[in-house]
Every structure is written in structure tokens, then in C-alpha cells.
Design an enzyme around this catalytic site. Structure first.
Site, PDB file in Angstrom:
ATOM      1  N   GLU A 371      -5.908   5.471  -4.755  1.00 26.91           N
ATOM      2  CA  GLU A 371      -4.474   5.567  -5.013  1.00 26.91           C
ATOM      3  C   GLU A 371      -3.759   6.338  -3.894  1.00 26.91           C
ATOM      4  OE1 GLU A 371      -2.678   4.147  -7.152  1.00 26.91           O
ATOM      5  OE2 GLU A 371      -0.850   5.308  -7.398  1.00 26.91           O
ATOM      6  N   THR A 510       9.454  -7.902  -5.390  1.00 26.58           N
ATOM      7  CA  THR A 510       8.407  -6.883  -5.232  1.00 26.58           C
ATOM      8  C   THR A 510       7.289  -7.042  -6.250  1.00 26.58           C
ATOM      9  OG1 THR A 510       8.027  -4.536  -4.779  1.00 26.58           O
ATOM     10  CG2 THR A 510       9.426  -5.064  -6.690  1.00 26.58           C
TER      11      THR A 510
END
Ligand SMILES: *[C@@H]1O[C@H](CO)[C@@H](O)[C@H](O)[C@H]1NC(C)=O
Ligand SMILES: *[C@@H]1O[C@H](CO)[C@@H](O)[C@H](O)[C@H]1NC(C)=O
Ligand SMILES: *[C@@H]1O[C@H](CO)[C@@H](O)[C@H](O)[C@H]1NC(C)=O
Ligand SMILES: *[C@@H]1O[C@H](CO)[C@@H](O)[C@H](O)[C@H]1NC(C)=O
Ligand SMILES: *[C@@H]1O[C@H](CO)[C@@H](O)[C@H](O)[C@H]1NC(C)=O
Ligand SMILES: *[C@@H]1O[C@H](CO)[C@@H](O)[C@H](O)[C@H]1NC(C)=O
Ligand SMILES: *[C@@H]1O[C@H](CO)[C@@H](O)[C@H](O)[C@H]1NC(C)=O
Ligand SMILES: *[C@@H]1O[C@H](CO)[C@@H](O)[C@H](O)[C@H]1NC(C)=O
Length: 522
Positions: A371, A510
Site C-alpha cells: 500500500e 478513475t
């Protein structure tokens, strides 16, 4: 699409040396791989069947417990997010199931715990209708299904419109529902303000009702001309994050290409792709952001100078040597702009960033990237406060891979950005290396994130063999993005594939829903 924010440190900047310009674009040759397409399709069907069995019509699947979660309004986010991917895969059974469902969604009522997000709702539920009126018209057995889907988008936009009812017109992102009303929030961030225009303008263009696009453009105007400039725009085109809803002023200079900021930059160039005539100014602002990124932000790990990452910033004088999986869309976005603007230098730079993010995948025990990742900048003093060394127990890993993973950020949540950028790299170059990278990432995810035959889940730790356990959530963007880009990069030519010259007929929002570009003759 998570707006996590990471603590900050201090100083220095590095410029990158670009390779000699090459030619990209016209004449690029592509190769499709039917065996790989079949494997991605199998993963899609397995994910869908598990969702449909245990979670539909709720938002997401909780695979270990074979149950569901409603974290996106309770309007069937996974079904809506799977729609354009099912269309692209020509998956007739799933298309029919979703098309039967969308007209029945009850947007007047919501199931949520803390709030309804204007941003998360827009990119999913307002973004997913265009393919149906384009090449997939025939998929809708009757025209009424097509207009019912658009009517749902209109109704939802009408409900969401209260978010913009502020002194400046800058929306408040989080809403309560029944009836819709904004929370008492004093600021909003540039990603959540600046990732609405494509969907809301498209809705206006489709319906002839200008009000939707105008709402989104009004908030965006404060980002196109950030004030006060010394706080809001630490580098030309690169902004702080939070903006006062009461007066439109930026309240800090801190920013990045990562979560909370990311898709503001993404949409500047995508609006230009959508309508070059109307969004020229957006393109200029994107160029300013990319030029500053090339000038001020490139950074090479002290142990791996071959890798290029983009630093984040605290302000105009102090960088932060940390990036995120979410930020890894940047290579692909800069490549898209390079193609559209005929700028090989941008494409070269984007490819360098894609290579850096590839490094975060192949460096770990699972072959999947974390992440968040940190590194020590090779050109900044090793004793500078903003350039700390890795913790002792990751120093061997850093030596080898060029990054380390801050505590708490070892997870992978089925995010798409690295594979998304491989897709743009492949479309620009035709280099099969990028297809192989995407295929390798897919195989690793398929091997590590499969929950038996009950779909997929994020994993807790990309840097231990097997992934260290499941997060136990199949995110809706797994359908919309990871599976779509994994498929498209191996697929045959189609009108929605990114074009290597300037003639894109579609642009992906997106959430990877294809939006029809103005002037596309369909
Ligand atoms: C920039 O940010 C760094 C790190 O937070 C801080 O130490 C420095 O004082 C800031 N500089 C300015 C001019 O605000
Ligand atoms: C690609 O073709 C378009 C016209 O179709 C032309 O405008 C453009 O300059 C060409 N680009 C390159 C890189 O050759
Ligand atoms: C809302 O969703 C949750 C799961 O996230 C579920 O447990 C609950 O029963 C739902 N509430 C209603 C009123 O449907
Ligand atoms: C909104 O929040 C501000 C600051 O936290 C507070 O002063 C104000 O009273 C709140 N307004 C409402 C309507 O709750
Ligand atoms: C704008 O509002 C913020 C609080 O949201 C405040 O800190 C700032 O001083 C205000 N700026 C101006 C120019 O009024
Ligand atoms: C870093 O090291 C250099 C040379 O050893 C020294 O001159 C400088 O004061 C040190 N800076 C900090 C912030 O400790
Ligand atoms: C490194 O040590 C820290 C602090 O003890 C611990 O939280 C972390 O899990 C360790 N990381 C690794 C990769 O061993
Ligand atoms: C993906 O995972 C499934 C389930 O483990 C497996 O059956 C399938 O063969 C895998 N696909 C590939 C291409 O390895």
C-alpha cells in the site's frame, strides 16, 4: 481510492535525466493473447458468481464469511462496477443480470454506517452508463433498459446536488441521506473536489441539462487557480490538498500524486481527451503539474539508483520520500498525456515511473506491491531529517529492492494502479514486456488473493509468503479496474482501447468506466 494520509518528514529535490526522445504512437502493433484472456475471464466469473450468490444486491462480498457489506450506499456497488467490464468481456449472462438490476436500485434510501461519499458515489454510480449507448446498444434487449439506466444516473445526480450548496460552490464530500444533506465539514480535498467533472459534465452533455456540469466545474475552478498561491501551489501546477469550503482558500501546501490528491491530476488531462475544445485550460494545468513533477519530484533510492519514484511534498522546500500503490497510476496518466499531446519526453518519463512501480511488485515475497513504500533519496544527505534510513529489520530488504514498507502499510487491497499503468505503457509502446508484467501480476494475485472458489480478497502482508491472511473483502474496484485492465492489455483492438495517436474515442474515468469522448461518431 482511499484517502489515507501519511505522516510527513523533510528536504531536497532531485532532477531526472531523460533518455533521448523516441517515437511512439502511430503504427504501434499489438498482439492479443486468448489464453490469458480466458484466465482473466475465469477470475471475473468466479468473483461474480461468489458475489451474486452471497452478496448481491449489496455492495461487496465478504468471502470468508460468505456474506456481504454495504459500504457504498447499499446500492449494489459491485454489480454497477462490474457492468462495463462484463460488457467489454461480452459476458452475456452477467450483463443481463446487471441490466435487470440497475433500474431497480432505490437511490432514495441508503444503507451506510458513517456517510455517503460524493466522490466514491460519482465515480461508480454516475460513471457506468456510456458503453450501453455506444457499441453495446444491442446488448440492451429493449431501449427502455438503456434509458432506465440513464434515468437512474439523473435521479442520483439530483439527490447528490445538495453537496454543492455551499458559500463557494465547492462541494462537501460526505453526506447524510434520507433526505440527502451535507455533513458539517469545513474543508474538502483536491481529489474529492476534482474527480467529479468528467462524470457530471458527461451527464450534462448526454441530457442537455447544463446544471450538472456547471456544479462540478464551479468547485474545480478553485483548483485551476489555487489561492493563496504561496500556500495552495507550492510548485507550479502541484497543489496542497485541503481547501476551505467557506472561502475557497487552500489551508496547507502538503500534497502528492497519491491518495487524497491523485485523480485531480488524472482528470486534468482526461477532460482534455474528453473535449479538447472546451478543456484546453485543464490541459495547460496538467502540463504545469507534469513539468514540475519532472523538475522537482523524481527521486532514486540510495540502494537502487536505477529506480525512479516520485516524492511527495510538505511544501515548496521539503520533499517526503514516500509513495503509494494509489500513486502508481501516475506513470500511466503521464503516458496518456504524452500520447495525446505528442510529447515523447512525457512518455519516456511515464515509462520510468512504471518501471519503478514494477519494482515494488517484483521485490516482495508475493510478487505484489504494498500500500505504501518508503526509500532514502540518493541525492539528499543521509542525515537530513526528511531522509531517514530504513528500520534495521528492513535494511537487507531495502538493500535489495530499493524500498521498505512502513508499519501498517504491508497490505494489498485489490488495487489496480500498477496494472493500469502497465496498460498505458503497452498501448504507447506495443512492447510485450508490459503484457508480461501484467500477466505476472495477475498470476500472483490469482494465486495469493483467491479465497477458494469464493471470489477474491485483499491480503494483509505482501511481504510474507502466502500474503499473511486475508482482509476478507472483495472490493468493487476489483471488478471495475483490476480485471478490466488485466483483460484489456491482452485483448484485441476495440474502440475503447487507448489509442496510440490522438484519436481516443473513449476515456476511462478513475474507476475505469469508459466515457465516450465528445465527437466520437457512434
Ligand atoms: C516545510 O515543511 C517542513 C516539514 O514539515 C518544515 O520543517 C518546514 O518548516 C516547512 N517550510 C516552510 C517554508 O513552511
Ligand atoms: C500520428 O498521426 C496523426 C494523424 O493521424 C498526426 O497528427 C500525428 O502527428 C502522428 N503522430 C506521430 C507521432 O507520428
Ligand atoms: C445494511 O447493510 C448491513 C451490512 O453492511 C446489513 O447487516 C444490514 O442488515 C443492512 N440494513 C438494512 C436495513 O438493510
Ligand atoms: C459546524 O462546525 C463548526 C466548527 O466545528 C461549528 O462551529 C458549527 O457550530 C457547526 N455547525 C453546525 C450547524 O453544527
Ligand atoms: C478561509 O477559511 C479558512 C478556514 O476554513 C481560514 O483559515 C482562512 O483564514 C480563510 N481565508 C480567508 C482569506 O478568509
Ligand atoms: C549532516 O552531516 C554533515 C557532514 O557530516 C554535517 O555537516 C551536517 O551538519 C549534518 N546535518 C545534520 C542535519 O545533522
Ligand atoms: C520490524 O520491527 C518492527 C518493530 O519491532 C515491527 O513492528 C515490524 O513488524 C518488523 N518488520 C519486519 C518486516 O520484520
Ligand atoms: C487462478 O486460480 C484458480 C483458483 O485457484 C485456478 O483454478 C486457475 O488455474 C488460476 N489461473 C491461472 C491462469 O493460473
Amino acid at each position: 481510492m482511499v484517502l489515507s494520509r501519511w505522516a510527513l518528514g523533510l528536504l531536497g529535490s532531485a532532477a531526472s535525466v531523460l533518455a533521448a526522445p523516441a517515437t511512439y504512437g502511430n503504427g504501434t502493433q499489438y498482439q492479443s493473447h486468448p489464453d490469458r484472456l480466458a484466465a482473466v475471464q475465469e477470475a471475473f466469473d468466479r468473483s461474480w458468481d461468489a458475489y451474486y450468490t452471497y452478496a448481491f444486491p449489496n455492495d461487496g462480498l465478504i468471502p470468508l464469511e460468505k456474506t456481504y457489506i454495504n459500504d457504498l450506499g447499499g446500492w449494489g456497488a459491485s454489480a454497477v462496477d462490474a457492468f462495463s467490464t462484463a460488457l467489454i468481456m461480452n459476458d452475456e449472462k452477467v450483463i443481463k443480470q446487471i441490466l435487470d438490476f440497475i433500474p431497480k436500485i432505490d437511490f432514495d434510501h441508503a444503507n451506510y454506517t458513517s456517510s455517503i461519499s460524493l466522490f466514491e458515489t460519482t465515480i461508480r454510480y454516475l460513471g457506468a452508463h456510456d458503453l450501453l449507448t455506444g457499441p453495446y446498444k444491442a446488448m440492451a434487449e429493449d431501449e427502455s433498459a438503456v434509458s432506465a439506466v440513464l434515468d437512474q444516473a439523473i435521479h442520483l445526480a439530483d439527490l447528490l446536488s445538495v453537496a454543492f450548496d455551499t458559500p463557494t460552490g465547492i462541494p462537501i464530500n460526505n453526506l447524510d441521506w434520507e433526505p440527502p444533506r451535507p455533513k458539517n465539514e469545513s474543508t474538502n480535498g483536491i481529489a474529492t473536489i476534482g474527480t467529479l467533472v468528467l462524470e457530471w459534465v458527461r451527464l450534462s452533455d448526454k441530457t442537455g441539462q447544463e446544471k450538472y456540469g456547471k456544479l462540478a466545474e464551479k468547485g474545480e475552478a478553485y483548483l485551476l487557480n489555487p489561492q493563496p498561491q504561496n500556500i495552495g501551489e507550492p510548485f507550479p501546477g502541484l497543489l496542497g490538498t485541503d481547501v476551505s469550503v467557506a472561502n475557497g482558500s487552500f489551508v496547507s501546501s502538503q500534497g502528492s500524486w497519491g491518495g487524497g490528491d491523485d485523480s485531480f491530476y488524472e482528470y486534468l488531462i482526461k477532460m482534455y481527451v474528453y473535449d479538447t475544445a472546451r478543456y484546453d485550460t485543464y490541459k495547460d494545468r496538467w502540463i504545469a503539474a507534469v513539468d514540475s513533477s519532472i523538475k522537482y519530484l523524481p527521486s532514486h533510492p540510495s540502494t537502487r539508483e536505477d529506480l525512479t519514484f516520485l516524492a511527495a511534498w510538505y511544501n515548496s522546500t521539503t520533499l517526503k520520500y514516500q509513495s503509494q500503490h494509489l500513486a502508481c497510476f501516475n506513470g500511466g496518466n503521464i503516458i496518456l498525456g504524452g500520447l495525446v499531446l505528442n510529447r515523447p519526453d512525457y512518455i519516456e518519463f511515464g515509462l520510468e515511473l512504471v518501471n519503478g512501480c514494477h519494482g515494488t511488485y517484483i521485490g516482495t515475497a508475493t510478487g505484489i506491491g504494498p500500500e505504501v513504500f518508503n526509500w532514502q533519496d540518493s541525492k539528499t544527505a543521509a542525515n537530513a531529517t526528511n531522509n531517514p534510513a530504513p528500520p534495521a529489520n528492513q535494511s537487507a530488504f531495502y538493500q535489495e529492492s530499493g524500498f521498505w514498507i512502513p508499519a501498517g502499510a504491508e497490505y494489498y487491497d485489490l488495487r489496480p494502479e500498477v496494472i493500469e499503468s502497465y496498460y498505458y505503457a503497452y498501448r504507447a509502446t506495443g512492447d510485450s514486456k508490459y503484457q508480461d508484467w501484467a500477466w505476472d501480476a495477475f498470476l500472483r494475485i490469482n494465486a495469493t488473493c483467491s479465497v477458494g472458489d469464493v471470489g477474491f480478497s485483499g491480503i494483509k502482508n505482501v511481504n510474507v509468503p502466502g500474503g499473511g491472511g486475508f482482509l476478507d473483502h472483495q472490493e468493487s474496484f476489483w471488478f471495475a479496474e483490476v480485471l478490466k485492465y488485466s483483460y484489456l492489455i491482452q485483448a484485441e483492438e476495440a474502440p475503447w482501447q487507448v489509442s496510440a495517436d490522438h484519436d481516443n474515442q473513449w476515456v476511462f474515468n478513475t474507476e475505469a468506466h469508459p466515457v465516450k469522448v465528445v465527437g466520437t461518431p457512434i
